[in-house]
Design an enzyme around this catalytic site. Structure first.
Site, PDB file in Angstrom:
ATOM      1  N   CYS A 142       0.909  -1.163   0.021  1.00 39.24           N
ATOM      2  CA  CYS A 142      -0.066   0.040  -0.108  1.00 39.24           C
ATOM      3  C   CYS A 142       0.962   1.323  -0.083  1.00 39.24           C
ATOM      4  O   CYS A 142       1.528   1.533  -0.768  1.00 39.24           O
ATOM      5  CB  CYS A 142      -1.086  -0.063   1.182  1.00 39.24           C
ATOM      6  SG  CYS A 142      -2.338   0.961   0.834  1.00 39.24           S
ATOM      7  N   HIS A 234      -4.605  -4.891  -0.132  1.00 37.10           N
ATOM      8  CA  HIS A 234      -4.354  -5.602   1.093  1.00 37.10           C
ATOM      9  C   HIS A 234      -4.668  -7.016   1.251  1.00 37.10           C
ATOM     10  O   HIS A 234      -5.830  -7.348   1.679  1.00 37.10           O
ATOM     11  CB  HIS A 234      -5.167  -4.794   2.131  1.00 37.10           C
ATOM     12  CG  HIS A 234      -4.520  -3.558   2.433  1.00 37.10           C
ATOM     13  ND1 HIS A 234      -3.400  -3.326   3.132  1.00 37.10           N
ATOM     14  CD2 HIS A 234      -4.941  -2.189   1.957  1.00 37.10           C
ATOM     15  CE1 HIS A 234      -3.247  -1.755   3.133  1.00 37.10           C
ATOM     16  NE2 HIS A 234      -4.268  -1.374   2.541  1.00 37.10           N
ATOM     17  N   GLU A 236      -3.233  -8.994   2.875  1.00 35.39           N
ATOM     18  CA  GLU A 236      -2.844  -9.336   4.269  1.00 35.39           C
ATOM     19  C   GLU A 236      -4.230  -9.165   5.381  1.00 35.39           C
ATOM     20  O   GLU A 236      -4.085  -9.620   6.632  1.00 35.39           O
ATOM     21  CB  GLU A 236      -1.822  -8.893   4.831  1.00 35.39           C
ATOM     22  CG  GLU A 236      -1.858  -7.522   5.573  1.00 35.39           C
ATOM     23  CD  GLU A 236      -2.016  -6.296   4.379  1.00 35.39           C
ATOM     24  OE1 GLU A 236      -2.164  -4.836   4.458  1.00 35.39           O
ATOM     25  OE2 GLU A 236      -1.822  -6.720   3.095  1.00 35.39           O
TER      26      GLU A 236
END
Length: 304
Positions: A142, A234, A236
């Site tokens: 990011c 994202h 994760e």
């Protein structure tokens, strides 16, 4: 093989309960194997949540991983207990003479600031230069990825007139890439940002986009010259991360749309569904595997 973590780190118990194999330092030291040294430069305010997210992904591979937690030297977090930071984190100034097989640089909630106005920008630039001599492979996530691609290639970030917020369909544009081994032709990835990188500027920098979205723009970019990957979204995230961000903004009275394609029937009263977990494990597993296949066994040869 498991991930090596301090037994007192919160992620140790979290991952152990989830069935991820974890080793404490004493047990790992009895194994005749060199673990991969992976560092996490954690720029997010909620340090523990971010630790859990990335440890979960890199700890799911069949290799032993030694995770080191790093912070910026002078910047002090206000959202994580000082005792936690003191026990588990080392400032970059303390590790800059060490070498690592991999480094993850997280995002940071400072998108609206020009990079040059970030309080730790000068030290972060030193980190980027350090990766070229002391890190075998770097993954910028990011804002962290946007900062890296800006520093190394001059690719600008552009402020959006609305927040890209939700789960967006992405296309695999590099089927032969080892980082996308096992990926479907398309996948869903959580997005939460006020900025974007533009494809024509990435192309002009001579970089290859591996994953992109018609609605959210380029997502995963490979930079072979710098031994780096930049991912602007994202993988994760936990199942409830977007919900936490949405609930926070609603509670604060901040204008925010319901995250797209996240809740069943876009109804915030219903439990969100995780549709990206398998591809998240694939990406991070492939990244770890590529490091394992190519990193020098002798640590002092990394970056030479």
């Amino acid at each position: 093989m498991p991930i090596k973590l301090p037994s007192a780190l919160p992620a140790y118990d979290v991952l152990n309960r989830e069935g991820v194999m974890v080793l404490d330092e004493d047990t790992a030291g009895r194994q005749d194997i060199r673990p991969l040294r992976i560092a996490l430069l954690n720029l997010m305010p909620k340090k523990i949540q971010t630790e859990n997210q990335f440890a979960r992904l890199i700890g799911a591979t069949p290799l032993q991983i030694e995770l080191s937690l790093i912070r910026m030297s002078e910047h002090q977090t206000r959202n994580t207990a000082a005792e936690h930071m003191e026990e588990f984190y080392r400032p970059f100034s303390d590790v800059k003479d060490e070498k690592f097989d991999g480094l993850i640089i997280t995002g940071a909630p400072i998108e609206h600031l020009p990079f040059e106005e970030v309080s730790y920008w000068d030290e972060l630039r030193a980190v980027f230069d350090w990766t070229q001599t002391h890190v075998h492979s770097t993954l910028g996530v990011c804002w962290g990825g946007m900062a890296m691609i800006k520093y190394f290639h001059g690719v600008k970030k552009h402020i959006l007139d609305h927040k890209l917020f939700g789960c967006y369909r992405h296309t695999n544009t590099a089927l032969a890439s080892p980082y996308l081994r096992g990926f479907s032709d398309d996948c869903v990835i959580p997005v939460s940002r006020w900025t974007e990188m533009r494809q024509d500027e990435i192309d002009a920098a001579g970089l290859q986009t591996l994953i992109t979205s018609e609605d959210a723009g380029p997502c995963l970019v490979e930079d072979p010259q710098r031994r780096a990957l930049y991912i602007f979204n994202h993988f994760e995230y936990d199942s409830g991360t977007l919900k936490q961000e949405y609930d926070r903004d609603v509670a604060n009275g901040t204008p925010i749309n319901v995250p797209m394609n996240y809740y069943p029937d876009d109804d915030p009263a219903r439990e969100p569904q995780n549709r990206w977990r398998s591809h998240a494990h694939l990406l991070y597993g492939n990244w770890i595997n590529e490091i394992y296949q190519s990193t020098p066994y002798e640590m002092d040869k990394i970056g030479t």
